[in-house]
Motif scaffolding. Structure first.
Motif, short mmCIF file in Angstrom:
data_model
loop_
_atom_site.label_atom_id
_atom_site.label_comp_id
_atom_site.label_asym_id
_atom_site.label_seq_id
_atom_site.Cartn_x
_atom_site.Cartn_y
_atom_site.Cartn_z
N TYR A 34 -4.68 0.21 9.42
CA TYR A 34 -3.90 -0.38 8.56
C TYR A 34 -3.19 0.02 7.27
CZ TYR A 34 -7.93 -1.77 5.44
OH TYR A 34 -9.23 -1.64 4.77
N MET A 35 -3.75 1.26 6.90
CA MET A 35 -3.23 1.84 5.90
C MET A 35 -3.54 3.28 5.79
SD MET A 35 -5.44 2.87 3.37
CE MET A 35 -4.60 2.81 1.84
N ARG A 36 -2.46 4.18 5.17
CA ARG A 36 -2.86 5.46 5.13
C ARG A 36 -2.33 6.20 3.70
NH1 ARG A 36 1.18 7.75 10.10
NH2 ARG A 36 3.02 7.68 9.06
N ARG A 37 -2.45 7.42 3.62
CA ARG A 37 -1.86 8.15 2.32
C ARG A 37 -0.53 8.50 2.49
NH1 ARG A 37 -5.23 10.19 -1.89
NH2 ARG A 37 -3.82 11.88 -2.05
N VAL B 178 11.21 -1.01 1.68
CA VAL B 178 11.99 -1.85 0.64
C VAL B 178 13.43 -2.08 1.57
CG1 VAL B 178 12.94 -1.91 -1.65
CG2 VAL B 178 10.90 -0.59 -1.05
N ASP B 179 13.34 -3.27 2.24
CA ASP B 179 14.75 -3.53 2.59
C ASP B 179 14.70 -4.98 3.04
OD1 ASP B 179 13.33 -4.59 5.43
OD2 ASP B 179 12.65 -2.48 5.51
N LEU C 14 -1.59 -10.04 -0.86
CA LEU C 14 -0.88 -9.82 0.29
C LEU C 14 -0.44 -8.42 0.00
CD1 LEU C 14 -1.14 -12.95 0.03
CD2 LEU C 14 1.50 -12.79 0.75
N GLU C 15 -0.38 -7.52 1.20
CA GLU C 15 0.03 -6.33 1.23
C GLU C 15 1.26 -5.85 2.02
OE1 GLU C 15 -1.21 -3.76 -0.63
OE2 GLU C 15 -3.24 -4.52 -1.34
N HIS C 16 2.26 -5.90 1.27
CA HIS C 16 3.76 -6.03 2.00
C HIS C 16 3.99 -4.56 2.53
CE1 HIS C 16 4.61 -10.14 1.01
NE2 HIS C 16 3.87 -10.04 0.04
N ARG C 17 3.17 -3.98 3.40
CA ARG C 17 3.43 -2.88 3.95
C ARG C 17 3.19 -1.63 3.04
NH1 ARG C 17 6.81 -6.74 5.18
NH2 ARG C 17 6.57 -7.77 7.09
N SER D 8 0.83 -1.40 0.09
CA SER D 8 0.21 -0.04 0.09
C SER D 8 0.80 1.54 -0.04
CB SER D 8 -0.97 0.05 1.29
OG SER D 8 -2.06 0.92 1.00
N LEU D 9 0.34 2.25 0.27
CA LEU D 9 1.21 3.56 0.46
C LEU D 9 1.87 3.78 1.50
CD1 LEU D 9 -1.55 6.04 -1.15
CD2 LEU D 9 0.27 5.04 -2.27
N GLU D 10 1.48 3.93 2.74
CA GLU D 10 2.10 3.68 4.06
C GLU D 10 1.15 2.74 4.78
OE1 GLU D 10 4.36 7.95 4.68
OE2 GLU D 10 2.51 7.51 5.90
N ALA D 11 1.61 1.42 5.24
CA ALA D 11 0.76 0.49 5.63
C ALA D 11 1.52 -0.41 6.77
CB ALA D 11 0.06 -0.37 4.66
#
Length: 374
Positions: A343-346, A251-252, A243-246, A173-176
Motif C-alpha cells: 500500500y505504500m513505498r518510498r 495531484v490531479d 485518509l491517505e490520498h495516494r 504518503s510518498l508513493e501509495a
C-alpha cells in the motif's frame, strides 16, 4: 459559509500567519464534522481534495442542504508551507524544533478532565456525559497559552476539532494507493467512507504510539472511561480517521474530484447533508491490523528497482524490490512475508542500508510498540 482566521503566535519579529477555517451550517443542531488537510504540508493531494470539497460544500450550503456543521481547514499547516531549504520542500517536520507536525499532540490530561467535571457526571445519560467531557476539553484548551507559533498551530487545530463527532485528517504518503488509518472503535462508522473512497487498504490500531491528530481523540476517551466508575456511562469516542490520498505526486483534478465527492456521499449517508446517498460500493479489501503490516527494510545500500506496483496484491514470497550495487554487481531481492496489499513505498530510487522502503498489509498482528514512522 463563515470564514474564520485564527492568528498564530509570531515566532520572530515581522512575521505573522493565520490558520484559515471554513464553517458550513454553523449553529445548526446535529453532528459536527471536522476535516483538515495537509498537516504534513508537503502532502499536496490532500490539500487539492479539500479545495474541491470546499467548492461542493459552498454549493450544498447555498442550496440549504446542511443539516449539521462542517468545519473545513484546507491548509492545516501554514508554517510548513513556508519551509523550503535549498529548493527542497520540508513540510513534515517543524524546522525550529525538528518535531513531526503530526506526532505527540498535547490533549488535556484525563485525570484533570474527570476532576473538572466533578460531581456533574450523570449515572443514566451517556450522551449528557459526552457533552460534559467535550465541554471540559474545550475549556481546558481555551485556558492554554501557547509559547510559539508551532504550539499555537496545534492548539488552534485542537480547538476546532475537539467537540466534533467525526474528525477526518487528510494526508498522503510518498508513493501509495488510497488507504486509511482508523481505530477498531471508529471503523464501523468509517467503513462507508472507505467504500466510497475505494480504499484498498484499511489499517486498524487503537494506539499506534505516535499520538497523531486523529488518534488522540479516541485515546482520551479510553483514558477517561478507565477513570470513571462503572456505573457512569460514557458515549462512544469521537470517530476519527486519517485518509491517505495516494502519493505526493498524485495531484490531479480527477482524483481530487472523486475523493471530495466520496466525502460528500459519506456526509449525506450520516445525515449531515440532506439528500439520498449513493449506493455504497463493495469494500475493496477487508480492514487489517496496523500491527500486522510488514515494514520492508533495505538490508544494503544501492539503486532501487521496484518489482511490485503500489496497490498490488501480493503473496508471501513475492519479490517487492531489488537493490543493485553498481560497484560489486550484487543484486539483492527483497520479498514480502505477508499476503496483502503493497500500500505504500518510498519515492527515492537510491537507498542507504536500514532504510524503510514500504509496507504490505497483513491479517495477523505481530508488531508491538510504535507502529508508525517518524
Amino acid at each position: 459559509m463563515h470564514v474564520q482566521r485564527t492568528p498564530l503566535v509570531s515566532t520572530t519579529l515581522g512575521t505573522t500567519r493565520d490558520l484559515v477555517s471554513f464553517h458550513f451550517g454553523a449553529g445548526r443542531a446535529g453532528q459536527k464534522i471536522y476535516i483538515q488537510a495537509s498537516l504534513h504540508a508537503d502532502e499536496t493531494p490532500a490539500m487539492l481534495t479539500a479545495w474541491r470539497l470546499k467548492q461542493r460544500l459552498i454549493e450544498l450550503d447555498a442550496a440549504g442542504r446542511m443539516r449539521g456543521e462542517v468545519v473545513l481547514v484546507p491548509v492545516a499547516n501554514p508554517i510548513g508551507l513556508s519551509q523550503h531549504v535549498l529548493g527542497q520542500f520540508i513540510g513534515r517536520f517543524e524546522a525550529n524544533s525538528g518535531q513531526n507536525f503530526n506526532r505527540q499532540f498535547p490533549m488535556p490530561a484525563a485525570k484533570a478532565l474527570v476532576e473538572r467535571v466533578g460531581s456533574r457526571w450523570c449515572r443514566d445519560d451517556a450522551a449528557y456525559n459526552t457533552r460534559l467531557l467535550r465541554a471540559a476539553v474545550c475549556e481546558m484548551l481555551g485556558e492554554t497559552t501557547p509559547r510559539n507559533e508551532f504550539e499555537s498551530l496545534r492548539l488552534a487545530l485542537l480547538k476546532h476539532a475537539s467537540d466534533a463527532d467525526v474528525v477526518l485528517d487528510l494526508h498522503c504518503s510518498l508513493e501509495a494507493t488510497m488507504h486509511l488509518y482508523t481505530s477498531p472503535a471508529s471503523w464501523p462508522a468509517i467503513e462507508p467512507l472507505a467504500r466510497y473512497l475505494g480504499a484498498n487498504g484499511v489499517l486498524l490500531a487503537t494506539d499506534s504510539g505516535g499520538q497523531s491528530f486523529d488518534e488522540i481523540h479516541a485515546l482520551l476517551w479510553n483514558e477517561v472511561r478507565a477513570l470513571l466508575p462503572d456505573d457512569v456511562p460514557l458515549g462512544a469516542p469521537n470517530i476519527a480517521a486519517t485518509l491517505e490520498h495516494r502519493g505526493q505526486r498524485d495531484v490531479d483534478y480527477e482524483h481530487a474530484d472523486g475523493d471530495a465527492e466520496a466525502i460528500v456521499s459519506f456526509l449525506i449517508a450520516r445525515g449531515v447533508i440532506e439528500g439520498e446517498a449513493p449506493e455504497m460500493p463493495a469494500l475493496d479489501r477487508s480492514a487489517t491490523p496496523l500491527a500486522g503490516s510488514e515494514q520492508l527494510i533495505a538490508p544494503v545500500s544501492g539503486i532501487v528497482i521496484y518489482r511490485a506496483e503500489v496497490g498490488a496484491v501480493l503473496k508471501a514470497g513475492d519479490a517487492v524490490f531489488d537493490i543493485v550495487d553498481p560497484l560489486t554487481d550484487a543484486v539483492t531481492t527483497i520479498a514480502t512475508k505477508n499476503d496483502g496489499v503493497f500500500y505504500m513505498r518510498r519515492a527515492t530510487r537510491f537507498v542507504y542500508a536500514g532504510a524503510p522502503m514500504g509496507r504490505v498489509t497483513g491479517a495477523k498482528a505481530f508488531r508491538t510498540g510504535v507502529l508508525i514512522g517518524a
